[in-house]
Design an enzyme around this catalytic site. Structure first.
Site, PDB file in Angstrom:
ATOM      1  N   HIS A 139     -10.934 -14.011   3.855  1.00 28.22           N
ATOM      2  CA  HIS A 139     -12.174 -13.266   3.618  1.00 28.22           C
ATOM      3  C   HIS A 139     -13.293 -14.206   3.198  1.00 28.22           C
ATOM      4  CE1 HIS A 139      -9.624  -9.399   2.820  1.00 28.22           C
ATOM      5  NE2 HIS A 139      -9.461  -9.906   4.031  1.00 28.22           N
ATOM      6  N   ASP A 198       2.343   2.030   3.325  1.00 27.15           N
ATOM      7  CA  ASP A 198       3.303   1.080   3.914  1.00 27.15           C
ATOM      8  C   ASP A 198       4.725   1.533   3.637  1.00 27.15           C
ATOM      9  OD1 ASP A 198       1.111  -0.625   4.279  1.00 27.15           O
ATOM     10  OD2 ASP A 198       1.535  -1.772   2.462  1.00 27.15           O
ATOM     11  N   HIS A 230       0.887  -1.175   0.000  1.00 21.91           N
ATOM     12  CA  HIS A 230       0.000   0.000   0.000  1.00 21.91           C
ATOM     13  C   HIS A 230       0.924   1.225   0.000  1.00 21.91           C
ATOM     14  CE1 HIS A 230      -2.416  -2.916   2.382  1.00 21.91           C
ATOM     15  NE2 HIS A 230      -3.482  -2.293   1.928  1.00 21.91           N
ATOM     16  N   ASP A 257      -5.650 -13.588   9.403  1.00 22.57           N
ATOM     17  CA  ASP A 257      -4.555 -13.535   8.419  1.00 22.57           C
ATOM     18  C   ASP A 257      -3.379 -14.437   8.793  1.00 22.57           C
ATOM     19  OD1 ASP A 257      -5.822 -11.757   6.697  1.00 22.57           O
ATOM     20  OD2 ASP A 257      -5.004  -9.983   7.679  1.00 22.57           O
TER      21      ASP A 257
HETATM   22  C1  XLS Z   1      -7.526  -6.246   4.429  1.00 27.96           C
HETATM   23  C2  XLS Z   1      -7.128  -6.571   3.086  1.00 27.96           C
HETATM   24  C3  XLS Z   1      -6.021  -5.694   2.549  1.00 27.96           C
HETATM   25  C4  XLS Z   1      -5.912  -5.798   1.061  1.00 27.96           C
HETATM   26  C5  XLS Z   1      -5.114  -4.694   0.448  1.00 27.96           C
HETATM   27  O1  XLS Z   1      -8.222  -6.964   5.107  1.00 27.96           O
HETATM   28  O2  XLS Z   1      -6.771  -7.923   3.028  1.00 27.96           O
HETATM   29  O3  XLS Z   1      -4.825  -5.979   3.171  1.00 27.96           O
HETATM   30  O4  XLS Z   1      -5.391  -7.020   0.661  1.00 27.96           O
HETATM   31  O5  XLS Z   1      -5.606  -3.455   0.795  1.00 27.96           O
HETATM   32 CA    CA Z   2      -7.421 -10.517   5.647  1.00 33.47          CA
HETATM   33 CA    CA Z   3      -5.948  -9.102   1.355  1.00 37.43          CA
END
Ligand code: XLS
Ligand code: CA
Ligand code: CA
Length: 437
Positions: free
Chosen positions: A272, A105, A102, A310
Site C-alpha cells: 500500500h 474468510d 476476516h 501482494d
Molecule cells: C486489502 C487489505 C486487507 C486488509 C485486511 O487490500 O490489505 O487485506 O489487510 O482487511
Molecule cells: Ca495489499
Molecule cells: Ca493488508
C-alpha cells in the site's frame, strides 16, 4: 486428523545459510537471540487466512487455478471446517506463531445474519480448540466490509444509514469473536471507504461518519473489555479510486481530527505504501515518528504493475530498513509481521505456499540481523546525530525550546551571515548500508 499438506512431513527446521533444502530456513532460527530477544519474539510472524487458504488463484481475467484438498467434498460449512484444520496444520508445520483473518474468510455468509453469526460461533469454537492444541495465537481479526454487494458504496461512509448500521452489526460480532480468540489486535482497513466519483459524494459528511463509526467501535471495545490494540490500515486506492485512509500521514490527520489518536495505531502494508507513491521505509518511519507504529502487513508490490499485487517480501533492502525502523521504535508489542501476500496464479501446488512463506521469513530474519548490526555499530545513527548536532546547542537549542522568535533570528543572521553548509553524503551512506546487506 487427516493431513492436508502431506508433502511436508515435519515442521520446517533451521539448517543454516549453507543448506540447499527448499523446505528449511537458512536464516530464521526461532529461538536464536538477537539484541536480547529471540527471533520469534522480534518478528512475530503471522500467516493470513484470506490469501493463503481462501485465495485460489483467481484474478480479474480468470477463475481459480488452485485445487486444494480441503476445498473438496461437503457443503460450505464442512469446507470451512476442513479449511480451518488445514490452516492450523500449515501454521504448525511452517512454525509461525500467529494468524489473521476476516470474519468471512473463516465462515461463509449465510442468507440471514443470524445464521451467519451461528456459523461464525461454530467455526470460532473449532479455531479456539486448534489454538489451544497448537499454541498458535491470533495476531488480529477484522471484518470484511467490502465483498458483499450491500457494501458497494462503502460501509461506515455509505450514503445509507441502513448500511452503516449493518456494518456496525458485523463489526460488533467481529470484535466479539476476535476477543473470544484472544486476538492481540483488530484491524480496520477501509475496504470501500472512499469514492469513485466526487460528483455523487459528500466527502465531509462521510469522514464524519467514519469518525463516528470508529468511536462506536472504541466504546464497544471498552464495553466488552477487549484489550487488543486497534489499528487502521492505510491504502490509497483500490477498490475505490480514492480511499480516505490514503497513507500513514492522512490516517494520522484523520485520527487527530476525530480525537481517536489514543485508541488506534497503524497497520502499515508494504504494497500500500508503493501504491501511495511512498516507500515501505517512508510509511514505517512516518508511523514511528508519530508514535503510531503498531503492526505490519509484510508483502511487496511491483512498481511495473499499478495494482495491489501482494507478493511475498524477498527484497533485503526493504526488510533491513523495515526492521531498522521497527527496532529503533522499540520493536513490536501487540503487532507483528503478517504475510498479507499471495502466491502467483501459476504457483498452483500447496508446496508453493511453504516456499513463499519460508523465503519471506528468511528475508525478514536477514533484515532483523542486518538491522541489529546497524544498531549495534551505530554508524548510521551517529551520522544522523552529528548532522543534527546544531540543534543540541546555541541557537538551535534556543529555537527548539521556543526561546527565540523571528526578531532574534534576524539579529542572529545579520551577525553570522551566510550559513556554513555540509554534505548530505548520500552515496557514502548507501555504500555503508550495503556493507550490512
Ligand atoms: C486489502 C487489505 C486487507 C486488509 C485486511 O487490500 O490489505 O487485506 O489487510 O482487511
Ligand atoms: Ca495489499
Ligand atoms: Ca493488508
Amino acid at each position: 486428523m487427516r493431513a492436508f499438506f502431506p508433502e511436508v512431513k515435519q515442521p520446517i527446521g533451521y539448517e543454516g545459510p549453507a543448506s540447499r533444502n527448499p523446505l528449511a530456513f537458512k536464516h530464521y532460527s526461532a529461538k536464536e537471540k538477537v539484541l536480547g530477544k529471540t527471533m520469534a519474539e522480534h518478528l512475530r510472524f503471522a500467516a493470513c487466512y484470506w490469501h493463503t487458504f481462501k485465495g485460489l488463484g483467481q484474478d480479474m481475467f480468470g477463475l481459480n487455478t488452485m485445487r486444494r484438498a480441503y476445498c473438496q467434498g461437503g457443503d460450505s460449512v464442512v469446507v470451512a471446517e476442513q479449511t480451518m484444520e488445514a490452516a492450523f496444520e500449515f501454521f504448525t508445520k511452517l512454525g509461525v506463531g500467529f494468524w489473521c483473518f476476516h470474519d468471512t474468510d473463516i465462515a461463509p455468509e449465510a442468507d440471514t445474519l443470524v445464521e451467519t453469526n451461528a456459523r461464525l460461533d461454530r467455526i470460532v469454537k473449532l479455531a479456539k480448540q486448534l489454538q489451544r492444541d497448537t499454541g498458535v495465537k491470533l495476531l488480529w481479526g477484522t471484518c470484511n466490509l467490502f465483498s458483499n454487494r450491500r457494501f458497494l458504496a462503502g460501509a461506515a461512509t455509505n450514503p445509507s444509514p441502513e448500511v452503516f448500521a449493518f456494518a456496525a452489526t458485523k463489526v460488533k460480532k467481529a470484535l466479539e469473536i476476535t476477543k473470544e480468540l484472544d486476538g492481540a489486535g483488530y484491524v480496520f482497513w477501509g475496504g470501500r471507504e472512499g469514492y469513485d466519483t466526487l460528483l455523487n459524494t459528500d466527502m465531509g459528511r462521510k469522514l464524519d461518519h467514519l469518525g463516528r463509526f470508529l468511536h462506536m467501535a472504541v466504546d464497544y471495545k471498552k464495553q466488552i473489555r477487549f484489550r487488543g490494540q486497534f489499528y487502521i490500515e492505510p491504502k490509497p486506492k483500490e477498490p475505490t479510486k480514492h480511499q480516505y485512509d490514503f497513507d500513514a500521514a492522512s490516517c494520522h490527520a484523520f485520527l487527530q481530527r476525530y480525537g481517536l489518536e489514543e485508541h488506534l495505531k497503524l497497520n502499515i502494508e508494504a504494497n500500500h505504501a508503493t501504491l501511495a507513491g511512498h516507500t515501505f521505509h517512508h510509511e514505517l518511519a512516518y508511523a514511528a515518528a508519530n508514535g503510531l507504529l503498531g503492526s505490519v502487513d509484510a508483502n511487496r508490490g511491483d512498481t511495473l504493475l499499478g495494482w495491489d499485487t501482494d507478493q511475498f517480501p524477498t527484497d533485503l533492502y526493504d526488510t533491513t530498513l523495515a526492521m531498522y525502523v521497527i527496532l529503533k521504535a522499540g520493536g513490536f508489542t501487540t503487532g507483528g509481521l503478517n504475510f498479507d501476500a499471495r502466491v502467483r496464479r501459476q504457483s498452483i501446488d500447496p508446496i508453493d505456499l511453504f516456499h513463499a512463506h519460508i523465503g519471506a521469513m528468511d528475508a525478514f530474519a536477514r533484515g532483523l540481523k542486518n538491522a541489529a548490526a546497524l544498531l549495534r555499530e551505530k554508524r548510521l545513527e551517529t551520522f544522523v546525530k552529528k548532522r543534527y548536532a546544531g540543534w543540541d546547542k546555541g541557537i538551535g537549542k534556543q529555537i527548539e525550546q521556543g526561546k527565540v522568535g523571528f526578531a532574534e533570528l534576524e539579529a542572529y543572521t545579520f551577525k553570522h551571515g551566510e550559513p556554513e553548509l555540509q554534505s548530505g553524503r548520500q552515496e557514502f551512506l548507501e555504500n555503508l548500508l550495503n556493507e550490512y546487506i
